[in-house]
Enzyme design. Structure first.
Site, PDB file in Angstrom:
ATOM      1  CG  PHE A 135      -1.890   1.204   1.144  1.00 21.56           C
ATOM      2  CD1 PHE A 135      -3.034   1.135   0.360  1.00 21.56           C
ATOM      3  CD2 PHE A 135      -1.621   2.387   1.822  1.00 21.56           C
ATOM      4  CE1 PHE A 135      -3.895   2.229   0.260  1.00 21.56           C
ATOM      5  CE2 PHE A 135      -2.469   3.478   1.718  1.00 21.56           C
ATOM      6  CZ  PHE A 135      -3.612   3.389   0.935  1.00 21.56           C
ATOM      7  CG  ASP A 220       5.495   3.397   1.920  1.00 17.01           C
ATOM      8  OD1 ASP A 220       5.542   4.024   2.995  1.00 17.01           O
ATOM      9  OD2 ASP A 220       4.471   3.321   1.210  1.00 17.01           O
ATOM     10  CE  LYS A 249      -1.029   5.317   7.875  1.00 15.64           C
ATOM     11  NZ  LYS A 249      -0.716   4.868   6.520  1.00 15.64           N
TER      12      LYS A 249
HETATM   13  C1  LIG Z   1      -0.929   5.104   5.097  1.00 12.43           C
HETATM   14  C2  LIG Z   1       0.119   4.713   4.156  1.00 12.43           C
HETATM   15  C3  LIG Z   1       0.388   5.463   2.992  1.00 12.43           C
HETATM   16  C4  LIG Z   1      -0.450   6.640   2.596  1.00 12.43           C
HETATM   17  O1  LIG Z   1      -0.315   7.700   3.475  1.00 12.43           O
HETATM   18  P1  LIG Z   1      -1.347   8.950   3.367  1.00 12.43           P
HETATM   19  O2  LIG Z   1      -0.822   9.913   4.367  1.00 12.43           O
HETATM   20  O3  LIG Z   1      -2.700   8.417   3.700  1.00 12.43           O
HETATM   21  O4  LIG Z   1      -1.266   9.446   1.980  1.00 12.43           O
HETATM   22  C5  LIG Z   1       1.440   5.075   2.198  1.00 12.43           C
HETATM   23  N1  LIG Z   1       2.196   4.021   2.501  1.00 12.43           N
HETATM   24  C6  LIG Z   1       1.977   3.267   3.609  1.00 12.43           C
HETATM   25  C7  LIG Z   1       2.865   2.106   3.903  1.00 12.43           C
HETATM   26  C8  LIG Z   1       0.918   3.577   4.468  1.00 12.43           C
HETATM   27  O5  LIG Z   1       0.668   2.822   5.529  1.00 12.43           O
END
Ligand SMILES: *Cc1c(COP(=O)(O)O)cnc(C)c1O
Length: 399
Positions: A135, A220, A249
């Site tokens: 994700f 990420d 986050k």
């Molecule tokens: C939540 C998340 C995102 C997206 O972050 P947003 O601030 O909602 O755009 C991207 N990568 C990972 C691994 C995430 O958990």
């Protein structure tokens, strides 16, 4: 407008239904949140891995208050000290290079992919390999990067430039590499996809492949970063360093902020005019993030996440023995998933009724990401509520 039913009604009338909210929350402190009817919950969603230092940590509150009275925003046309200090801290904690700041995880990942494309441009390389059940966010390019049909469905044509491989399967990555490949992007622990850590063999293999083929290794860290897994960054569990990684986050404890952190070799790929963000790294968000980093250090939250995570997983493992439908406990530190046979949402709903907020990660995984400074008695209390919730969903304990 003080009753949860009134608030929910107004919300549903005027806010687009991208989510299906359940409880209504009005205040929070540490690991606890309250609804308008004075019901208190233990918060094991923590804003979805945002409140690593807990809700309304006094030090973060003070930093936001002080900065909001001085200079909230000033544009990146001008220098601001907080952003410089934050970049220095993140650099020293990780790759020793430079940072770029923005406002969310998706946006940070966009910046990282743009960095990789800018770097590969002269050689005609632009394709980024990502992984099934990853994700990376909801912008169009990140929807394309996120190899999950439920995220992509209905939005085609999707931007090109992504190829998919299977997580923890090195052979599948080798098969996906071609002469257009510029980078491999992955989560050290897949979050939304089901709280699944990378194996050491996989992370080491990816690094080796990147070195051999001249590709960037991109991590990420939006969910697994900022101490969540017991290390400051998830990749630090493995004997490798990525070429760049992203944060969001938990970075500024709820003040929207994202960051791209690069190693020295990739720190000067972006030149003036190539990328930008109006709000990115403004004095307010940077002040909050600096306070978060201080709290993580002062309260020894890396050690804490490891210790409490082990305790929590030990507690959860009892339920694997107890209930046939509870299959597995997995994760790292305080990023924990409980794999169940049926619907994870059923368990999440039952937990909420007991007074514990948690969320799903995929169909069959209940995700727990409490504040890292959670107290032992709160952890015990949560385990009792999970026990009651599982009893309710799966019936009598099996002998
Ligand atoms: C939540 C998340 C995102 C997206 O972050 P947003 O601030 O909602 O755009 C991207 N990568 C990972 C691994 C995430 O958990």
């Amino acid at each position: 407008m003080s009753k949860s039913t009134d608030i929910a009604e107004l919300f549903n009338q005027y806010v687009m239904h991208t989510y299906a909210p359940t409880a209504t929350l009005v205040s929070g402190s540490g690991c606890k949140v309250r609804d308008p009817d004075r019901m208190t919950y233990l918060d094991f969603t923590a804003g979805i891995a945002v409140h690593n230092v807990g809700h309304c940590h006094p030090k973060v509150v003070k930093a936001i208050q002080d900065q909001s009275e001085t200079l909230v925003h000033c544009s990146n046309l001008f220098y601001n000290a907080n952003q410089a200090l934050l970049a220095q801290k993140l650099s020293k904690l990780s790759l020793g290079g430079k940072c770029f700041f923005c406002n969310s995880g998706a946006e940070a990942n966009e910046a990282m992919v743009k960095l990789a494309r800018a770097w590969g441009h002269e050689k005609g390389k632009y394709e980024v390999i990502t992984f099934q059940n990853c994700f990376h966010g909801r912008t169009l390019a990140m929807v394309s990067a996120t190899a999950q049909t439920k995220v992509q469905k209905g939005f085609d044509p999707l931007p090109i430039g992504f190829a998919y491989a299977e997580y923890n399967n090195l052979e599948s990555v080798k098969a996906a590499i071609n002469d257009k490949t510029v980078a491999i992007m992955l989560e050290a622990v897949q979050g939304e996809g089901g709280v699944l850590p990378a194996t050491e063999e996989f992370m080491v293999g990816i690094r080796k492949l990147c070195d051999e083929k001249g590709l960037m290794m991109l991590c990420d860290e939006v969910q697994c970063g900022m101490g969540r897994t017991g290390k400051m960054f998830g990749w630090q569990h493995y004997p490798v360093k990525p070429d760049a990684f992203t944060l969001a986050k938990a970075l500024a404890s709820g003040v929207p902020m994202g960051a791209l952190v690069a190693s020295p070799a990739f720190s000067d790929v972006f030149q003036p005019g190539m990328h930008a963000s109006t709000f990115g790294g403004n004095p307010l968000a940077s002040a909050a993030a600096l306070a978060v980093l201080d709290v993580i250090e002062e309260e020894h939250l890396l050690e804490q996440a490891e210790k409490m995570g082990a305790l929590f997983m030990e507690g959860l493992n009892q339920f694997v023995d107890k209930f046939e439908q509870v299959l597995e406990v997995r994760g790292k530190g305080l990023m924990v998933g409980l794999v169940v046979e049926g619907s994870a949402k059923e368990v999440v709903d039952a937990c909420r009724e007991m007074g514990l907020l948690c969320c799903v990660a995929g169909q069959h995984v209940v995700r727990f990401v409490p504040p890292l400074n959670i107290k032992e008695d709160e952890m015990e209390e949560a385990l009792d509520m999970i026990s009651d919730a599982l009893d309710q969903v799966y019936g009598e304990e099996e002998e």
